[in-house]
Design a protein around this motif. Structure first.
Motif, PDB file in Angstrom:
ATOM      1  N   VAL A   5       0.730  -1.109  -0.105  1.00 18.89           N
ATOM      2  CA  VAL A   5       0.123  -0.044  -0.106  1.00 18.89           C
ATOM      3  C   VAL A   5       1.083   1.262  -0.202  1.00 18.89           C
ATOM      4  O   VAL A   5       0.470   2.273  -0.686  1.00 18.89           O
ATOM      5  CB  VAL A   5      -1.122  -0.042   1.261  1.00 18.89           C
ATOM      6  CG1 VAL A   5      -1.784   1.307   1.475  1.00 18.89           C
ATOM      7  CG2 VAL A   5      -2.034  -0.893   1.058  1.00 18.89           C
ATOM      8  N   ASN A   6       1.782   1.177   0.973  1.00 18.70           N
ATOM      9  CA  ASN A   6       2.693   2.516   0.928  1.00 18.70           C
ATOM     10  C   ASN A   6       3.695   2.721  -0.187  1.00 18.70           C
ATOM     11  O   ASN A   6       3.924   3.803  -0.679  1.00 18.70           O
ATOM     12  CB  ASN A   6       3.827   2.435   2.133  1.00 18.70           C
ATOM     13  CG  ASN A   6       3.007   2.981   3.462  1.00 18.70           C
ATOM     14  OD1 ASN A   6       1.820   2.660   3.539  1.00 18.70           O
ATOM     15  ND2 ASN A   6       3.825   3.782   4.127  1.00 18.70           N
ATOM     16  N   SER A   7       3.934   1.648  -1.021  1.00 19.90           N
ATOM     17  CA  SER A   7       4.715   1.623  -2.411  1.00 19.90           C
ATOM     18  C   SER A   7       3.842   2.546  -3.270  1.00 19.90           C
ATOM     19  O   SER A   7       4.111   3.458  -4.168  1.00 19.90           O
ATOM     20  CB  SER A   7       4.954   0.542  -2.896  1.00 19.90           C
ATOM     21  OG  SER A   7       6.141  -0.235  -2.075  1.00 19.90           O
ATOM     22  N   ILE A   8       2.426   2.238  -3.337  1.00 18.55           N
ATOM     23  CA  ILE A   8       1.443   2.903  -4.452  1.00 18.55           C
ATOM     24  C   ILE A   8       1.269   4.210  -3.895  1.00 18.55           C
ATOM     25  O   ILE A   8       1.117   5.178  -4.522  1.00 18.55           O
ATOM     26  CB  ILE A   8       0.211   1.944  -4.236  1.00 18.55           C
ATOM     27  CG1 ILE A   8       0.422   0.592  -5.005  1.00 18.55           C
ATOM     28  CG2 ILE A   8      -0.990   3.013  -5.143  1.00 18.55           C
ATOM     29  CD1 ILE A   8      -0.746  -0.215  -5.131  1.00 18.55           C
ATOM     30  N   VAL A   9       1.196   4.539  -2.693  1.00 15.91           N
ATOM     31  CA  VAL A   9       0.602   5.813  -2.045  1.00 15.91           C
ATOM     32  C   VAL A   9       2.039   6.825  -2.345  1.00 15.91           C
ATOM     33  O   VAL A   9       1.838   7.914  -2.715  1.00 15.91           O
ATOM     34  CB  VAL A   9       0.571   5.793  -0.550  1.00 15.91           C
ATOM     35  CG1 VAL A   9       0.375   7.288  -0.019  1.00 15.91           C
ATOM     36  CG2 VAL A   9      -0.944   5.078  -0.106  1.00 15.91           C
ATOM     37  N   ALA A  10       3.134   6.250  -2.058  1.00 20.54           N
ATOM     38  CA  ALA A  10       4.365   7.148  -2.424  1.00 20.54           C
ATOM     39  C   ALA A  10       4.512   7.436  -3.834  1.00 20.54           C
ATOM     40  O   ALA A  10       4.658   8.574  -4.399  1.00 20.54           O
ATOM     41  CB  ALA A  10       5.636   6.393  -2.146  1.00 20.54           C
ATOM     42  N   GLY A  11       4.152   6.287  -4.886  1.00 22.07           N
ATOM     43  CA  GLY A  11       4.074   6.525  -6.230  1.00 22.07           C
ATOM     44  C   GLY A  11       2.949   7.577  -6.505  1.00 22.07           C
ATOM     45  O   GLY A  11       3.161   8.451  -7.520  1.00 22.07           O
ATOM     46  N   LEU A  12       1.546   7.765  -5.949  1.00 19.55           N
ATOM     47  CA  LEU A  12       0.663   8.553  -6.241  1.00 19.55           C
ATOM     48  C   LEU A  12       1.087   9.803  -5.793  1.00 19.55           C
ATOM     49  O   LEU A  12       0.546  10.817  -6.522  1.00 19.55           O
ATOM     50  CB  LEU A  12      -0.537   8.005  -5.453  1.00 19.55           C
ATOM     51  CG  LEU A  12      -1.264   6.655  -6.029  1.00 19.55           C
ATOM     52  CD1 LEU A  12      -2.529   6.528  -5.219  1.00 19.55           C
ATOM     53  CD2 LEU A  12      -1.443   7.000  -7.532  1.00 19.55           C
ATOM     54  N   ALA A  13       1.662  10.130  -4.780  1.00 16.40           N
ATOM     55  CA  ALA A  13       2.243  11.438  -4.307  1.00 16.40           C
ATOM     56  C   ALA A  13       3.329  12.063  -5.261  1.00 16.40           C
ATOM     57  O   ALA A  13       3.171  13.128  -5.531  1.00 16.40           O
ATOM     58  CB  ALA A  13       2.783  11.412  -2.861  1.00 16.40           C
ATOM     59  N   LEU A  14       4.130  11.054  -5.825  1.00 17.06           N
ATOM     60  CA  LEU A  14       5.069  11.545  -6.856  1.00 17.06           C
ATOM     61  C   LEU A  14       4.252  12.051  -8.015  1.00 17.06           C
ATOM     62  O   LEU A  14       4.484  13.143  -8.543  1.00 17.06           O
ATOM     63  CB  LEU A  14       6.004  10.410  -7.096  1.00 17.06           C
ATOM     64  CG  LEU A  14       7.062  10.758  -8.417  1.00 17.06           C
ATOM     65  CD1 LEU A  14       8.036  11.617  -7.817  1.00 17.06           C
ATOM     66  CD2 LEU A  14       7.589   9.283  -8.763  1.00 17.06           C
ATOM     67  N   ILE A  15       3.357  11.306  -8.407  1.00 15.57           N
ATOM     68  CA  ILE A  15       2.642  11.492  -9.591  1.00 15.57           C
ATOM     69  C   ILE A  15       1.599  12.902  -9.295  1.00 15.57           C
ATOM     70  O   ILE A  15       1.684  14.032 -10.077  1.00 15.57           O
ATOM     71  CB  ILE A  15       1.639  10.378  -9.844  1.00 15.57           C
ATOM     72  CG1 ILE A  15       2.351   9.312 -10.531  1.00 15.57           C
ATOM     73  CG2 ILE A  15       0.528  11.017 -11.002  1.00 15.57           C
ATOM     74  CD1 ILE A  15       1.695   8.028 -10.510  1.00 15.57           C
ATOM     75  N   ALA A  16       1.151  12.963  -8.202  1.00 14.89           N
ATOM     76  CA  ALA A  16       0.437  14.275  -7.657  1.00 14.89           C
ATOM     77  C   ALA A  16       1.107  15.506  -7.886  1.00 14.89           C
ATOM     78  O   ALA A  16       0.608  16.672  -8.292  1.00 14.89           O
ATOM     79  CB  ALA A  16      -0.374  13.914  -6.149  1.00 14.89           C
ATOM     80  N   HIS A  17       2.268  15.644  -7.374  1.00 16.77           N
ATOM     81  CA  HIS A  17       3.114  16.660  -7.541  1.00 16.77           C
ATOM     82  C   HIS A  17       3.804  16.940  -8.677  1.00 16.77           C
ATOM     83  O   HIS A  17       4.280  17.950  -8.991  1.00 16.77           O
ATOM     84  CB  HIS A  17       4.122  16.628  -6.276  1.00 16.77           C
ATOM     85  CG  HIS A  17       3.559  16.640  -4.937  1.00 16.77           C
ATOM     86  ND1 HIS A  17       3.258  18.161  -4.268  1.00 16.77           N
ATOM     87  CD2 HIS A  17       3.024  15.856  -4.075  1.00 16.77           C
ATOM     88  CE1 HIS A  17       2.509  17.696  -3.152  1.00 16.77           C
ATOM     89  NE2 HIS A  17       2.334  16.647  -2.930  1.00 16.77           N
TER      90      HIS A  17
END
Length: 339
Positions: free
Chosen positions: A152-164
């Motif tokens: 889950v945290n791997s995906i969240v980190a990736g989504l945060a990267l994409i969002a910014h």
């Protein structure tokens, strides 16, 4: 309580901890990706980490319009073939950062001209050293062999990267609310499936778009923790052959998010219910299938991600019901080192 169950329960806190580090860890990497302006993104991962990368493939293609391809690590570690990646960004995902083939491919991508970043639960590590940006996913120590909070945290980190990277206000807002949505997801009960699936020999997991990555992770967890054969298919691909195996004793679990693919998933499931009463789907439009409860997050990407939490709770209980120890699957180790 199993260690796996304890770690599932830690998911909301782990995500909250990661999100607090976004300004320091992820914003600089996102700025570098935006400045580099890649024309393609490649991913490097195996196992649950590869399923996280698979989710991020859809997220990048949907949010940024960039094509994403998975690189086979053996291209570097076994074949030693150089890659020409001068217009690419490379994203590696790993819990340990220790597998030689993942490290070799990340090194090869960087040597080939790619901008490289790694999502890791172990920093420092060889993969961290091989990457220009090493992002600590902050999942914390994970002792059960089957990955849960690190996925889950791997995906969240990736989504945060994409969002910014894309400066997407809606995705940023969805991520801010995600810990409370995941906390609510812990209480979502999928246990009514247990008795049916406990006596099954095989089942299908269906998804489409981002939920296809959730289906792939779900199928792996059935194999890892329950010694139960499960295969993941796109709901579109299901009708191109795999459907022929479905009968009354072949359960189907369909992961549907509140997105543009929901209707497609439902239509496929509806075509199966006449010959199979054991079709389950996470949608209010379930029809004759069994409705699986879910938490709506208000964003299609986090909607899809939240579905893995009730599934993790279900599969941990299913493993125990089938007489296995989900913390110590047979023949598996926490860190798998491949070359």
């Amino acid at each position: 309580m199993t260690i796996m169950r304890e770690e599932i329960d830690q998911i909301p806190a782990a995500v909250e901890r990661l999100l607090k580090a976004v300004p320091e860890q992820i914003v600089p990497a996102a700025a570098a990706f935006r400045a580099f302006d890649p024309k393609v993104v490649v991913t490097i991962a195996r196992g649950s980490s590869d399923h996280a990368a698979y989710f991020l493939k859809y997220a990048i293609e949907l949010q940024l319009g960039l094509p994403v391809a998975s690189l086979g690590p053996s291209i570097a570690s076994i074949y030693g073939a150089p890659m020409h990646l001068g217009s690419a960004a490379a994203l590696s995902v790993s819990q340990s950062g220790a597998s030689a083939d993942i490290v070799a491919m990340a090194q090869g991508a960087r040597k080939g001209g790619a901008l490289t970043a790694a999502l890791l639960n172990t920093v420092p590590s060889p993969l961290a050293q091989a990457s220009e940006f090493a992002i600590d996913i902050a999942a914390g120590a994970e002792y059960a062999v089957a990955a849960t909070k690190s996925y889950v945290n791997s995906i969240v980190a990736g989504l945060a990267l994409i969002a910014h990277w894309s400066d997407d206000a809606a995705l940023k807002a969805a991520l801010e609310k995600l810990p409370e949505h995941l906390d609510a997801s812990l209480a979502v009960d999928w246990s009514p499936m247990i008795e049916t699936i406990a006596h099954s020999q095989s089942l299908y997991m269906l998804g489409r778009g981002p939920t296809m990555a959730i289906a792939a992770e779900a199928a792996l967890k059935c194999k890892e923790t329950c010694e139960l054969h499960a295969e993941a298919y796109s709901s579109a691909e299901m009708l191109h052959g795999p459907v022929s195996l479905v009968d009354r004793n072949f359960p189907v679990i369909a992961f549907a998010a509140r997105d543009a693919a929901e209707v497609s998933v439902i239509e496929t499931v509806a075509s199966l219910t006449s010959k199979n009463p054991h079709c389950y789907v996470s949608s209010d439009k379930a029809g004759d299938a069994v409705r699986l409860p879910f938490v709506a997050t208000g964003h299609p990407l986090t909607d899809a991600l939240a579905l893995i939490v009730p599934f993790y709770g279900f599969v941990e209980a299913l493993s125990v019901r089938r007489g296995y120890d989900p913390d110590k699957p047979a023949a598996l180790k926490k860190v798998t080192v491949t070359r």
